[in-house]
Scaffold this motif. Structure first.
Motif, mmCIF file in Angstrom:
data_model
loop_
_atom_site.group_PDB
_atom_site.id
_atom_site.type_symbol
_atom_site.label_atom_id
_atom_site.label_comp_id
_atom_site.label_asym_id
_atom_site.label_seq_id
_atom_site.Cartn_x
_atom_site.Cartn_y
_atom_site.Cartn_z
ATOM 1 N N CYS A 118 0.830 -1.196 0.000
ATOM 2 C CA CYS A 118 0.000 0.000 0.000
ATOM 3 C C CYS A 118 0.869 1.253 0.000
ATOM 4 O O CYS A 118 0.607 2.211 -0.729
ATOM 5 C CB CYS A 118 -0.936 0.010 1.201
ATOM 6 N N ALA A 119 1.928 1.236 0.818
ATOM 7 C CA ALA A 119 2.840 2.379 0.874
ATOM 8 C C ALA A 119 3.509 2.608 -0.479
ATOM 9 O O ALA A 119 3.694 3.754 -0.912
ATOM 10 C CB ALA A 119 3.885 2.160 1.960
ATOM 11 N N LYS A 120 3.871 1.534 -1.157
ATOM 12 C CA LYS A 120 4.425 1.662 -2.506
ATOM 13 C C LYS A 120 3.407 2.313 -3.447
ATOM 14 O O LYS A 120 3.751 3.172 -4.265
ATOM 15 C CB LYS A 120 4.811 0.288 -3.064
ATOM 16 N N GLY A 121 2.161 1.862 -3.313
ATOM 17 C CA GLY A 121 1.112 2.436 -4.146
ATOM 18 C C GLY A 121 0.915 3.911 -3.890
ATOM 19 O O GLY A 121 0.763 4.709 -4.823
ATOM 20 N N VAL A 122 0.927 4.291 -2.616
ATOM 21 C CA VAL A 122 0.804 5.710 -2.257
ATOM 22 C C VAL A 122 1.980 6.492 -2.832
ATOM 23 O O VAL A 122 1.801 7.565 -3.429
ATOM 24 C CB VAL A 122 0.740 5.879 -0.727
ATOM 25 N N ALA A 123 3.185 5.975 -2.668
ATOM 26 C CA ALA A 123 4.372 6.665 -3.156
ATOM 27 C C ALA A 123 4.332 6.850 -4.669
ATOM 28 O O ALA A 123 4.647 7.932 -5.192
ATOM 29 C CB ALA A 123 5.630 5.884 -2.750
ATOM 30 N N ALA A 124 3.945 5.798 -5.386
ATOM 31 C CA ALA A 124 3.863 5.889 -6.845
ATOM 32 C C ALA A 124 2.784 6.877 -7.274
ATOM 33 O O ALA A 124 2.980 7.691 -8.192
ATOM 34 C CB ALA A 124 3.587 4.512 -7.434
ATOM 35 N N SER A 125 1.645 6.812 -6.610
ATOM 36 C CA SER A 125 0.525 7.691 -6.941
ATOM 37 C C SER A 125 0.862 9.147 -6.673
ATOM 38 O O SER A 125 0.530 10.046 -7.470
ATOM 39 C CB SER A 125 -0.702 7.260 -6.129
ATOM 40 N N VAL A 126 1.550 9.401 -5.557
ATOM 41 C CA VAL A 126 1.982 10.765 -5.239
ATOM 42 C C VAL A 126 2.985 11.260 -6.264
ATOM 43 O O VAL A 126 2.896 12.397 -6.767
ATOM 44 C CB VAL A 126 2.609 10.802 -3.824
ATOM 45 N N THR A 127 3.931 10.416 -6.601
ATOM 46 C CA THR A 127 4.995 10.799 -7.528
ATOM 47 C C THR A 127 4.451 11.160 -8.902
ATOM 48 O O THR A 127 4.883 12.136 -9.519
ATOM 49 C CB THR A 127 6.019 9.652 -7.649
ATOM 50 N N LYS A 128 3.494 10.380 -9.372
ATOM 51 C CA LYS A 128 2.930 10.615 -10.710
ATOM 52 C C LYS A 128 1.693 11.498 -10.690
ATOM 53 O O LYS A 128 1.209 11.904 -11.753
ATOM 54 C CB LYS A 128 2.571 9.265 -11.347
ATOM 55 N N ASN A 129 1.164 11.771 -9.464
ATOM 56 C CA ASN A 129 -0.076 12.532 -9.327
ATOM 57 C C ASN A 129 -1.199 11.907 -10.150
ATOM 58 O O ASN A 129 -1.944 12.595 -10.867
ATOM 59 C CB ASN A 129 0.139 13.999 -9.736
ATOM 60 N N LYS A 130 -1.301 10.592 -10.037
ATOM 61 C CA LYS A 130 -2.322 9.839 -10.772
ATOM 62 C C LYS A 130 -2.898 8.759 -9.868
ATOM 63 O O LYS A 130 -2.267 8.340 -8.892
ATOM 64 C CB LYS A 130 -1.714 9.156 -12.007
ATOM 65 N N GLY A 158 8.386 -10.448 1.158
ATOM 66 C CA GLY A 158 9.576 -9.905 0.521
ATOM 67 C C GLY A 158 9.338 -8.556 -0.112
ATOM 68 O O GLY A 158 10.177 -8.059 -0.871
ATOM 69 N N SER A 159 8.200 -7.924 0.199
ATOM 70 C CA SER A 159 7.858 -6.655 -0.446
ATOM 71 C C SER A 159 8.895 -5.573 -0.190
ATOM 72 O O SER A 159 9.021 -4.626 -0.962
ATOM 73 C CB SER A 159 6.477 -6.179 0.038
ATOM 74 N N GLU A 160 9.671 -5.738 0.904
ATOM 75 C CA GLU A 160 10.687 -4.741 1.224
ATOM 76 C C GLU A 160 11.837 -4.718 0.215
ATOM 77 O O GLU A 160 12.653 -3.805 0.228
ATOM 78 C CB GLU A 160 11.240 -4.988 2.629
ATOM 79 N N VAL A 184 11.253 -0.333 -5.580
ATOM 80 C CA VAL A 184 12.096 -0.955 -4.561
ATOM 81 C C VAL A 184 12.408 0.083 -3.482
ATOM 82 O O VAL A 184 12.927 1.161 -3.794
ATOM 83 C CB VAL A 184 13.411 -1.486 -5.163
ATOM 84 N N PRO A 185 12.079 -0.180 -2.217
ATOM 85 C CA PRO A 185 12.364 0.798 -1.161
ATOM 86 C C PRO A 185 13.848 1.144 -1.079
ATOM 87 O O PRO A 185 14.714 0.344 -1.460
ATOM 88 C CB PRO A 185 11.883 0.089 0.112
ATOM 89 N N ALA A 186 14.146 2.312 -0.561
ATOM 90 C CA ALA A 186 15.543 2.726 -0.397
ATOM 91 C C ALA A 186 16.228 1.900 0.680
ATOM 92 O O ALA A 186 17.419 1.577 0.566
ATOM 93 C CB ALA A 186 15.605 4.211 -0.041
#
Length: 399
Positions: A118-130, A158-160, A184-186
């Motif tokens: 979910c956090a990945k999804g939020v990050a991607a959505s924020v980054t692309k504003n979509k 293994g999502s990390e 991929v998380p930092a």
């Protein structure tokens, strides 16, 4: 013709994969490393953090030590705890709005695979504003995400360390994936103290999720020397440590081994992909909300048996490398030793043999969706027809 096209696509993707750089997150391991989080954030100039978690972890108080550490260092944070299992488009959109409204500049995800996805999804959505739905598929993000620290509280997805976020479309009762190396998380922070007390059933099911990643990637047509090393590393740890972690949830050494196993299995499958176990499990999760690890665990021995004649050499190889049998035995005997040890492990940790929820009337639809998901996407060693998929599903239906 269809089989020929499938093999051509898989062949082309295998070599395209070699051209794509997939990073590994910086790895922080060992107990009591939460105190590293504020230092990492400050080192990267971050001052306002979006904390992704779920209400269960909030109620257990597992998030409190992290919040205290951030408060002590004067780092502002906003906790988003509305994440549910199998995160939906709607939940990710809520998270995006919360992140944006509070002008966050980093993400810390503390939780299981659903929280991190979910956090990945939020990050991607924020980054692309979509909307996350518009980013489904391959390489649709292609931009650096906000600084992202993933802290798993289960050892399985293994999502990390993966480039995948799995999202549920609740209206269509289907799951889809967002796939991009930038997901991929930092940092992956693996702290076994956070998994102490994890219920036995969750320990078992998430552990077999990691085992499934390791095996499916090992026998994948996209497997390389590196991915097989990662997968073997994970399997060695799982066969050794999972029974101990299951029997004694306070066994820190076993918990640490399982976190590392999940990490390396994730590194393996994010490069070599998965197979029919996951294709079928995704449908069962979307329709019946069966936990993903449980779905994988019940299906795994059936899919391994289905694929046996195409990868008997790999099963035999694993049996020897894992020390299950002497290298002088015949290949069929070695392969059977591997399959037998998988079944023994499932029995040791009380994995059920059937799905109580699975209704025979739903099986044709589930099979159609699973075969469609896998076709030209998963480099499976042996192709499966819808009829064969239905037959396996009938085997695991309680009704």
């Amino acid at each position: 013709m269809i089989s020929w096209l499938h093999h051509l696509v898989i062949y082309v993707r295998k070599y395209v994969n070699k051209l794509i750089h997939i990073p590994l997150p910086a790895l922080v391991t060992g107990s009591n490393h939460l105190e590293d989080v504020p230092e990492l954030l400050q080192r990267h100039g971050k001052s306002c953090v979006f904390i992704a978690t779920d209400k269960g972890l909030m109620q257990l108080g597992l998030i409190k030590p992290l919040l205290h550490l951030l408060e002590e260092k004067g780092i502002k944070f906003y906790v988003f705890d509305g994440i549910t299992p199998d995160p939906t488009i709607e939940v990710i959109e809520q998270g995006r709005c919360y992140f944006t409204e509070n002008q966050c500049d980093a993400i810390v995800a503390l939780g299981g695979g659903s929280v991190i996805d979910c956090a990945k999804g939020v990050a991607a959505s924020v980054t692309k504003n979509k909307s996350i739905a518009s980013l489904a598929g391959l390489f649709r993000v292609r931009k650096r995400l906000p600084y992202f620290i993933a802290i798993p509280t289960t050892a399985g997805t293994g999502s990390e360390t993966t480039l995948v976020a799995v999202v549920t479309n609740s209206q269509q009762q289907q799951k889809f994936t967002v796939i991009d190396p930038c997901l991929v998380p930092a940092v992956a922070l693996l702290d076994p103290a956070l998994t102490i007390g994890l219920p036995r059933q969750i320990t078992a099911e998430t552990g077999i999720d990691a085992l499934t990643h390791a095996i499916e990637s090992y026998i994948s047509k996209h497997a390389t020397t590196l991915t097989r090393q990662y997968g073997l590393n994970a399997m060695q740890r799982i066969f050794s440590a999972l029974p101990s972690a299951y029997d004694d949830g306070s066994n820190v050494a076993a918990r640490n081994e399982m976190l590392l196993a999940s990490y390396y299995a994730g590194a393996a499958f994010t490069r070599a992909s998965i197979g029919y176990v996951h294709a079928m499990a995704h449908q069962l999760g979307a329709i019946y909300h069966i936990p993903h690890g449980r779905a994988n665990a019940v299906l795994l021995p059936h899919i391994l048996e289905f694929s046996k004649n195409k990868v008997i050499d790999k099963y035999a190889e694993l049996a020897v490398l894992l020390g299950f049998i002497d290298k002088e035995e015949s290949q069929p005997v070695q392969a059977q030793a591997f399959l037998g040890r998988v079944k023994t492990l499932l029995e040791q940790i009380n994995i059920p043999q059937y799905f109580e929820q699975l209704q025979p009337r739903d099986i044709p639809n589930i099979a159609t969706r699973a075969i469609k998901e896998a076709y030209c996407e998963y480099p499976v060693p042996k192709m499966m027809s819808e009829a064969q998929c239905q037959a396996i599903l009938h085997k695991v239906s309680k009704v």
